[in-house]
Write a protein that holds these residues in place. Structure first.
Motif, PDB file in Angstrom:
ATOM      1  N   CYS A  33      -2.682   2.104   5.268  1.00 53.75           N
ATOM      2  CA  CYS A  33      -1.636   1.078   5.270  1.00 53.75           C
ATOM      3  C   CYS A  33      -2.005  -0.110   6.149  1.00 53.75           C
ATOM      4  N   GLY A  34      -2.702   0.159   7.245  1.00 50.25           N
ATOM      5  CA  GLY A  34      -3.095  -0.927   8.123  1.00 50.25           C
ATOM      6  C   GLY A  34      -2.210  -1.111   9.332  1.00 50.25           C
ATOM      7  N   ALA A  42      -4.971  -1.708  -3.426  1.00 48.48           N
ATOM      8  CA  ALA A  42      -4.103  -0.745  -4.098  1.00 48.48           C
ATOM      9  C   ALA A  42      -3.440  -1.357  -5.328  1.00 48.48           C
ATOM     10  N   LEU A  43      -3.087  -2.640  -5.272  1.00 48.38           N
ATOM     11  CA  LEU A  43      -2.555  -3.309  -6.461  1.00 48.38           C
ATOM     12  C   LEU A  43      -3.586  -3.318  -7.585  1.00 48.38           C
ATOM     13  N   ASP A  44      -4.860  -3.518  -7.229  1.00 50.06           N
ATOM     14  CA  ASP A  44      -5.918  -3.463  -8.242  1.00 50.06           C
ATOM     15  C   ASP A  44      -5.964  -2.082  -8.893  1.00 50.06           C
ATOM     16  N   ALA A  45      -5.895  -1.032  -8.071  1.00 51.56           N
ATOM     17  CA  ALA A  45      -5.932   0.328  -8.612  1.00 51.56           C
ATOM     18  C   ALA A  45      -4.695   0.611  -9.463  1.00 51.56           C
ATOM     19  N   PHE A  82       4.878   2.281  -4.610  1.00 51.62           N
ATOM     20  CA  PHE A  82       4.917   1.354  -3.487  1.00 51.62           C
ATOM     21  C   PHE A  82       5.492   2.077  -2.269  1.00 51.62           C
ATOM     22  N   ALA A  83       5.031   1.715  -1.060  1.00 53.72           N
ATOM     23  CA  ALA A  83       5.578   2.318   0.152  1.00 53.72           C
ATOM     24  C   ALA A  83       5.424   1.368   1.328  1.00 53.72           C
ATOM     25  N   ASP A  84       6.432   1.376   2.186  1.00 58.94           N
ATOM     26  CA  ASP A  84       6.435   0.572   3.400  1.00 58.94           C
ATOM     27  C   ASP A  84       5.698   1.317   4.508  1.00 58.94           C
ATOM     28  N   SER A  85       5.470   0.618   5.600  1.00 53.20           N
ATOM     29  CA  SER A  85       4.743   1.223   6.723  1.00 53.20           C
ATOM     30  C   SER A  85       5.560   2.283   7.452  1.00 53.20           C
ATOM     31  N   ALA A 144      -1.480   9.153  -7.073  1.00 55.50           N
ATOM     32  CA  ALA A 144      -2.725   8.486  -7.447  1.00 55.50           C
ATOM     33  C   ALA A 144      -2.944   7.196  -6.674  1.00 55.50           C
ATOM     34  N   VAL A 145      -1.902   6.383  -6.549  1.00 55.53           N
ATOM     35  CA  VAL A 145      -2.007   5.099  -5.860  1.00 55.53           C
ATOM     36  C   VAL A 145      -0.737   4.891  -5.039  1.00 55.53           C
ATOM     37  N   THR A 146      -0.895   4.493  -3.785  1.00 59.60           N
ATOM     38  CA  THR A 146       0.229   4.066  -2.958  1.00 59.60           C
ATOM     39  C   THR A 146      -0.075   2.669  -2.449  1.00 59.60           C
TER      40      THR A 146
END
Length: 266
Positions: A66-67, A89-92, A219-222, A237-239
């Motif tokens: 997440c960063g 992650a948007l690309d994936a 999608f997920a917040d920090s 698969a992707v978050t």
């Protein structure tokens, strides 16, 4: 649809709107939520049967995926989301949605953040329908009782076109709860309808789908570590890391970028 954003322009937009970068989500809230996930609080599992995570493992994982600030000594103030991780992650996610469109897969869309994010899901739904995908809407009207500060309240599954959310007193509600998605999947198991090839969701809607073994992107917040943990464990698969509570119009360039990556822009 607006002109598609390239990576550099989208990164600038994410930082300007605080969808990523220095986000409004407070660090103390993030750390509290990580501890609740570690403690197996059901409200912070999102329907996932996660392994035993330590706090240190969770913070390291959230920094990597997440960063957020990786320093455990940083305990107060704003936190961060890495915009490069958001775009990766948007690309994936876009690649997976594009495959669903090409193969005319069966899809479920659902959100626990209908206020800010409904426009994202509706745009994806319209694009997938136009590509020939079937969008399932099981368990419409299914209801259950939840505990609130003001006492027990009823919630029901309601659809905005083909996007599921929870409704109460005529309004769509924020939720982390996995039970609505579990009810949707239970109806599909027991009935003649198709089983989804892909779920596009967030919060407990995504966690419950991932736990059921369905290919899930979300999608997920920090402050929502469970979906990132689910991704680390191979169940989601992707978050996509982002602030999920900014103005709805701020997500329009992100949506355009996602659909362009999926080759679904008109």
């Amino acid at each position: 649809m607006t002109q598609p954003y390239d990576r550099a322009l989208l990164r600038k937009h994410l930082l300007q709107t605080r969808i990523a970068g220095d986000v409004a989500t407070p660090r103390e809230g993030n750390l509290a939520h990580y501890r609740r996930m570690v403690a197996k609080d059901p409200d912070y599992q999102f329907g996932l049967a996660l392994k035993a995570w330590t706090f240190d493992e969770t913070l390291e994982m959230m920094a990597r995926l997440c960063g957020v600030n990786p320093d455990p000594r940083y305990r107060q103030g704003s936190d961060t989301i890495d915009p490069e991780l958001t775009i990766d992650a948007l690309d994936a996610m876009g690649d997976r949605i594009g495959r669903a469109a090409r193969e005319r897969e069966t899809v479920i869309l659902a959100t626990g953040h209908p206020g800010p994010l409904m426009g994202v899901y509706r745009a994806v739904e319209d694009a997938l329908r136009a590509a020939g995908c079937a969008v399932l809407t099981p368990a419409a009207g299914w209801s259950y009782q939840v505990r609130t500060d003001s006492g027990p309240r009823m919630r029901e599954i309601a659809y905005t076109s083909g996007v599921a959310a929870l409704r109460a007193d005529g309004r769509l509600k924020h939720t982390h709860d996995p039970h609505p998605m579990q009810a949707m999947l239970s109806e599909l198991r027991d009935g003649p309808d198709l089983w989804p090839d892909l779920v596009i969701a967030d919060h407990g809607w995504a966690g419950a789908a991932g736990e059921a073994g369905i290919d899930t992107v979300g999608f997920a917040d920090s402050n929502d570590p469970a979906l990132f943990a689910g991704h680390a464990e191979g169940k989601v698969a992707v978050t996509v890391p982002l602030d999920d509570g900014v103005f709805p119009e701020y997500y329009e360039p992100l949506t355009d970028y996602l659909l362009n990556r999926a080759a679904l822009n008109a």
